[in-house]
Design a protein around this motif. Structure first.
Motif, PDB file in Angstrom:
ATOM      1  N   ILE A 147       0.992  -1.035  -0.167  1.00 31.90           N
ATOM      2  CA  ILE A 147       0.024  -0.278   0.110  1.00 31.90           C
ATOM      3  C   ILE A 147       0.853   1.219  -0.087  1.00 31.90           C
ATOM      4  N   GLY A 148       0.901   2.011  -1.189  1.00 31.21           N
ATOM      5  CA  GLY A 148       1.931   2.956  -1.359  1.00 31.21           C
ATOM      6  C   GLY A 148       3.056   2.723  -1.919  1.00 31.21           C
ATOM      7  N   THR A 149       3.346   2.833  -3.053  1.00 33.16           N
ATOM      8  CA  THR A 149       4.722   2.555  -3.965  1.00 33.16           C
ATOM      9  C   THR A 149       5.293   3.823  -4.426  1.00 33.16           C
ATOM     10  N   GLY A 150       5.471   4.437  -3.334  1.00 35.34           N
ATOM     11  CA  GLY A 150       6.638   5.777  -3.381  1.00 35.34           C
ATOM     12  C   GLY A 150       7.868   5.288  -3.330  1.00 35.34           C
ATOM     13  N   ARG A 151       8.897   6.058  -2.751  1.00 31.57           N
ATOM     14  CA  ARG A 151      10.262   5.714  -2.496  1.00 31.57           C
ATOM     15  C   ARG A 151      10.704   4.460  -1.733  1.00 31.57           C
ATOM     16  N   ILE A 152       9.978   4.444  -0.488  1.00 32.79           N
ATOM     17  CA  ILE A 152      10.161   3.130   0.232  1.00 32.79           C
ATOM     18  C   ILE A 152       9.339   1.703  -0.357  1.00 32.79           C
ATOM     19  N   GLY A 153       7.891   2.032  -0.562  1.00 29.10           N
ATOM     20  CA  GLY A 153       6.990   0.873  -1.382  1.00 29.10           C
ATOM     21  C   GLY A 153       7.781   0.380  -2.630  1.00 29.10           C
ATOM     22  N   TYR A 170      -1.436  -1.060  -4.335  1.00 29.82           N
ATOM     23  CA  TYR A 170      -2.502   0.082  -4.344  1.00 29.82           C
ATOM     24  C   TYR A 170      -1.672   1.231  -4.228  1.00 29.82           C
ATOM     25  N   ASP A 171      -1.797   2.211  -5.018  1.00 30.09           N
ATOM     26  CA  ASP A 171      -1.444   3.980  -4.991  1.00 30.09           C
ATOM     27  C   ASP A 171      -2.481   4.664  -5.523  1.00 30.09           C
ATOM     28  N   PRO A 172      -2.970   5.850  -4.984  1.00 33.01           N
ATOM     29  CA  PRO A 172      -3.830   6.463  -6.085  1.00 33.01           C
ATOM     30  C   PRO A 172      -3.092   7.097  -7.111  1.00 33.01           C
ATOM     31  N   HIS A 202       3.049   1.911   3.270  1.00 29.27           N
ATOM     32  CA  HIS A 202       4.086   2.790   2.977  1.00 29.27           C
ATOM     33  C   HIS A 202       3.837   4.041   2.500  1.00 29.27           C
ATOM     34  N   VAL A 203       2.714   4.496   3.292  1.00 30.25           N
ATOM     35  CA  VAL A 203       1.970   5.739   2.633  1.00 30.25           C
ATOM     36  C   VAL A 203       2.154   6.817   3.615  1.00 30.25           C
ATOM     37  N   PRO A 204       2.343   8.171   3.614  1.00 28.28           N
ATOM     38  CA  PRO A 204       2.395   9.369   4.586  1.00 28.28           C
ATOM     39  C   PRO A 204       1.211   9.512   5.396  1.00 28.28           C
ATOM     40  N   LYS A 208      -6.236  12.254   4.869  1.00 30.94           N
ATOM     41  CA  LYS A 208      -6.763  11.365   3.963  1.00 30.94           C
ATOM     42  C   LYS A 208      -6.375  10.061   4.386  1.00 30.94           C
ATOM     43  N   THR A 209      -5.227   9.640   5.000  1.00 28.49           N
ATOM     44  CA  THR A 209      -4.639   8.189   5.414  1.00 28.49           C
ATOM     45  C   THR A 209      -4.877   8.046   6.959  1.00 28.49           C
ATOM     46  N   HIS A 210      -5.569   8.810   7.740  1.00 25.40           N
ATOM     47  CA  HIS A 210      -5.793   8.696   9.128  1.00 25.40           C
ATOM     48  C   HIS A 210      -6.648   7.392   9.126  1.00 25.40           C
ATOM     49  N   LEU A 255       5.014  -4.010  13.862  1.00 28.14           N
ATOM     50  CA  LEU A 255       4.698  -2.713  13.795  1.00 28.14           C
ATOM     51  C   LEU A 255       5.967  -1.901  14.282  1.00 28.14           C
ATOM     52  N   ASP A 256       6.419  -1.023  13.417  1.00 29.42           N
ATOM     53  CA  ASP A 256       7.602  -0.080  13.988  1.00 29.42           C
ATOM     54  C   ASP A 256       6.884   1.011  14.460  1.00 29.42           C
ATOM     55  N   VAL A 257       5.791   1.303  14.214  1.00 32.08           N
ATOM     56  CA  VAL A 257       4.990   2.528  14.608  1.00 32.08           C
ATOM     57  C   VAL A 257       3.693   2.329  15.257  1.00 32.08           C
ATOM     58  N   PRO A 300      10.532   0.078  18.190  1.00 30.34           N
ATOM     59  CA  PRO A 300      10.351   1.611  18.590  1.00 30.34           C
ATOM     60  C   PRO A 300      10.614   2.735  17.674  1.00 30.34           C
ATOM     61  N   HIS A 301       9.870   2.629  16.521  1.00 31.62           N
ATOM     62  CA  HIS A 301      10.122   3.494  15.355  1.00 31.62           C
ATOM     63  C   HIS A 301      11.521   3.575  15.123  1.00 31.62           C
ATOM     64  N   ASN A 302      12.218   2.350  14.368  1.00 28.81           N
ATOM     65  CA  ASN A 302      13.398   2.213  14.356  1.00 28.81           C
ATOM     66  C   ASN A 302      14.021   2.084  13.032  1.00 28.81           C
TER      67      ASN A 302
HETATM   68  P1  NAI Z   1       6.548   8.824  -0.767  1.00 29.12           P
HETATM   69  O1  NAI Z   1       6.077  10.187  -0.484  1.00 29.12           O
HETATM   70  O2  NAI Z   1       7.724   8.500  -1.615  1.00 29.12           O
HETATM   71  O3  NAI Z   1       5.440   7.708  -1.011  1.00 29.12           O
HETATM   72  C1  NAI Z   1       4.427   7.642  -0.477  1.00 29.12           C
HETATM   73  C2  NAI Z   1       3.404   6.966  -1.423  1.00 29.12           C
HETATM   74  O4  NAI Z   1       2.019   6.861  -0.832  1.00 29.12           O
HETATM   75  C3  NAI Z   1       3.290   8.117  -2.765  1.00 29.12           C
HETATM   76  O5  NAI Z   1       3.322   6.872  -3.736  1.00 29.12           O
HETATM   77  C4  NAI Z   1       1.733   8.147  -2.474  1.00 29.12           C
HETATM   78  O6  NAI Z   1       0.841   8.307  -3.794  1.00 29.12           O
HETATM   79  C5  NAI Z   1       1.087   7.115  -1.925  1.00 29.12           C
HETATM   80  N1  NAI Z   1      -0.205   7.151  -0.954  1.00 29.12           N
HETATM   81  C6  NAI Z   1      -0.723   8.448  -0.723  1.00 29.12           C
HETATM   82  N2  NAI Z   1      -1.919   8.253  -0.198  1.00 29.12           N
HETATM   83  C7  NAI Z   1      -2.097   6.994  -0.194  1.00 29.12           C
HETATM   84  C8  NAI Z   1      -3.326   6.042   0.013  1.00 29.12           C
HETATM   85  N3  NAI Z   1      -4.241   6.661   0.688  1.00 29.12           N
HETATM   86  N4  NAI Z   1      -3.159   4.734  -0.387  1.00 29.12           N
HETATM   87  C9  NAI Z   1      -2.195   4.345  -1.117  1.00 29.12           C
HETATM   88  N5  NAI Z   1      -1.155   5.114  -1.129  1.00 29.12           N
HETATM   89  C10 NAI Z   1      -0.819   6.255  -0.863  1.00 29.12           C
HETATM   90  O7  NAI Z   1       7.215   8.404   0.867  1.00 29.12           O
HETATM   91  P2  NAI Z   1       8.192   7.202   1.103  1.00 29.12           P
HETATM   92  O8  NAI Z   1       9.650   8.089   1.338  1.00 29.12           O
HETATM   93  O9  NAI Z   1       8.017   6.104   0.381  1.00 29.12           O
HETATM   94  O10 NAI Z   1       7.691   7.370   2.861  1.00 29.12           O
HETATM   95  C11 NAI Z   1       6.518   6.696   3.148  1.00 29.12           C
HETATM   96  C12 NAI Z   1       6.244   6.925   4.862  1.00 29.12           C
HETATM   97  O11 NAI Z   1       7.226   6.006   5.397  1.00 29.12           O
HETATM   98  C13 NAI Z   1       6.629   8.329   5.201  1.00 29.12           C
HETATM   99  O12 NAI Z   1       5.497   9.425   4.871  1.00 29.12           O
HETATM  100  C14 NAI Z   1       6.952   8.102   6.589  1.00 29.12           C
HETATM  101  O13 NAI Z   1       5.607   8.353   7.151  1.00 29.12           O
HETATM  102  C15 NAI Z   1       7.303   6.530   6.835  1.00 29.12           C
HETATM  103  N6  NAI Z   1       8.680   6.603   7.239  1.00 29.12           N
HETATM  104  C16 NAI Z   1       8.792   5.566   8.118  1.00 29.12           C
HETATM  105  C17 NAI Z   1      10.078   5.358   8.835  1.00 29.12           C
HETATM  106  C18 NAI Z   1      10.497   4.740   9.928  1.00 29.12           C
HETATM  107  O14 NAI Z   1      11.661   5.092  10.603  1.00 29.12           O
HETATM  108  N7  NAI Z   1       9.506   3.942  10.304  1.00 29.12           N
HETATM  109  C19 NAI Z   1      11.357   6.264   8.084  1.00 29.12           C
HETATM  110  C20 NAI Z   1      10.856   6.878   6.997  1.00 29.12           C
HETATM  111  C21 NAI Z   1       9.682   7.138   6.524  1.00 29.12           C
END
Ligand code: NAI
Length: 335
Positions: A147-153, A170-172, A202-204, A208-210, A255-257, A300-302
């Motif tokens: 869920i969410g294929t941005g940088r991390i996904g 899935y990603d919008p 892997h979504v922000p 909207k994502t709450h 769960l890391d978070v 622990p958010h690691n």
């Molecule tokens: P990114 O911005 O590159 O990718 C996020 C993806 O989520 C985008 O492709 C976006 O279109 C998609 N998205 C937005 N709303 C969505 C929805 N409702 N359903 C599905 N996809 C949706 O972000 P990145 O770099 O991949 O990071 C993702 C999240 O990971 C960050 O926002 C942050 O909260 C979390 N994170 C956690 C860390 C940790 O230590 N646990 C470290 C770094 C990031």
């Protein structure tokens, strides 16, 4: 300019001091929030981590503030609307190693589905080498729902292919190139919930994502699937998660978070600050139930926490500060 750094480690302080030689720098070994404010208030720039909570009260207390530099990708710990109303700019670290979080995601996943954490505890605590209850499942051939294929996904997709998993996502905003290169389909959110053996988020975190996964849709998840969350706790409604784990909809969760994770990390402080009603006490209680469940791993958010990633985070944060001082800020978050 006057710059305040919150919660930097000593090696980071040294690098920051060298990099920003001409500036007036202060270090505070705590997270910034409305109850933890520095005595001096005339900072132009503050640099925080995700354990700080920069809300409107913090902004009011720092009247000179012009720029907030978060040493993280996520910025849901900063009230962006309040910043915009005060013309305060915010920068983040958009990318510091997508592999860092993606690798941790698979660490959690394998630890969970192969019950490594239970085996480790058993040997440490009672010295038993019994295999009783430790049978797991393979990754190979399983369907991973991303869920969410941005940088991390997208990095998670690549690693999953190395394990010979089937990927669905899935990603919008689908990434066509990625789906062609790694041969996986984008499906609707509901279809991914219904079909994945392992779901990974892997979504922000935003309005909207709450509670993207909540009590109304959690029962759509394929019975016996696993959930991995390394994004933000608030993406999953904690009560719904517990119900799904108890009812066997989910076989386990990594769960890391956590929702309200700041409170869980500092319950004593929370209690003695005297206004617990501001936080969702039910969620805090629910987190304790999760911590006690033996099909749940909590870290622990690691996920971000490698030496290489921290180095890159610091370098980008310092560059964010320098470019702001020079009048051409980079990595600004849209407020
Ligand atoms: P990114 O911005 O590159 O990718 C996020 C993806 O989520 C985008 O492709 C976006 O279109 C998609 N998205 C937005 N709303 C969505 C929805 N409702 N359903 C599905 N996809 C949706 O972000 P990145 O770099 O991949 O990071 C993702 C999240 O990971 C960050 O926002 C942050 O909260 C979390 N994170 C956690 C860390 C940790 O230590 N646990 C470290 C770094 C990031």
């Amino acid at each position: 300019m006057k710059i305040a750094f919150f919660n930097l480690e000593n090696w980071e302080k040294e690098i920051a001091e060298n990099y920003l030689k001409d500036q007036e720098i202060s270090f505070f070994d705590y997270a910034l929030n409305k109850d933890n404010l520095p005595e001096e208030k005339d900072f132009d720039i503050v640099s925080v981590f995700v354990d700080s909570e920069v809300d409107s009260k913090v902004l009011e207390a720092l009247p000179q503030l012009k720029f907030i530099v978060t040493r993280s990708t996520g910025f849901d710990h900063i009230d962006l609307k309040a910043c915009a109303s005060k013309n305060i700019l915010v920068s983040n670290v958009p990318a510091y190693g997508d592999n860092t979080v993606a690798e941790f995601t698979f660490g959690l996943m394998i630890c969970l589905i192969r019950k490594i954490f239970l085996a480790y505890d058993r040997i440490k605590e009672i010295g038993s080498f019994s295999l009783e209850g430790l049978r797991g499942v393979d990754l190979k051939g399983k369907t991973l729902g991303v869920i969410g294929t941005g940088r991390i996904g997208s990095r998670v997709v690549k690693i999953a292919k190395g394990f010979e998993m089937n990927v669905i996502a899935y990603d919008p905003f689908p990434n066509k190139k990625l789906s062609e290169e790694f041969n996986f389909p984008y499906l609707s959110f509901e279809e991914v919930l219904k079909s994945a053996d392992i779901l990974t988020l892997h979504v922000p975190y935003n309005e909207k994502t709450h509670h993207l996964i909540n009590k109304d849709n959690i029962s759509l998840i394929k019975k016996g699937a696993y959930l991995i969350n390394t994004s933000r706790g608030g993406i999953v409604e904690t009560e719904a998660l517990i119900k799904a784990l108890k009812e066997g909809i989910l076989a386990g969760a990594g769960l890391d978070v956590l929702e309200e994770e700041g409170v869980v990390k500092d319950e004593m402080g929370f209690l003695f600050r005297g206004h617990p009603e501001e936080h969702n006490l039910k969620t805090v209680l629910a987190n304790h139930i999760l911590i006690d469940m033996d099909n749940v791993i909590i870290t622990p958010h690691n996920a971000f926490n490698t030496q290489e990633a921290l180095q890159r985070i610091l370098e980008t944060s310092l560059e964010n500060i320098k470019t702001f001082i020079q009048g051409s800020p980079v990595n600004l978050v849209k407020t």
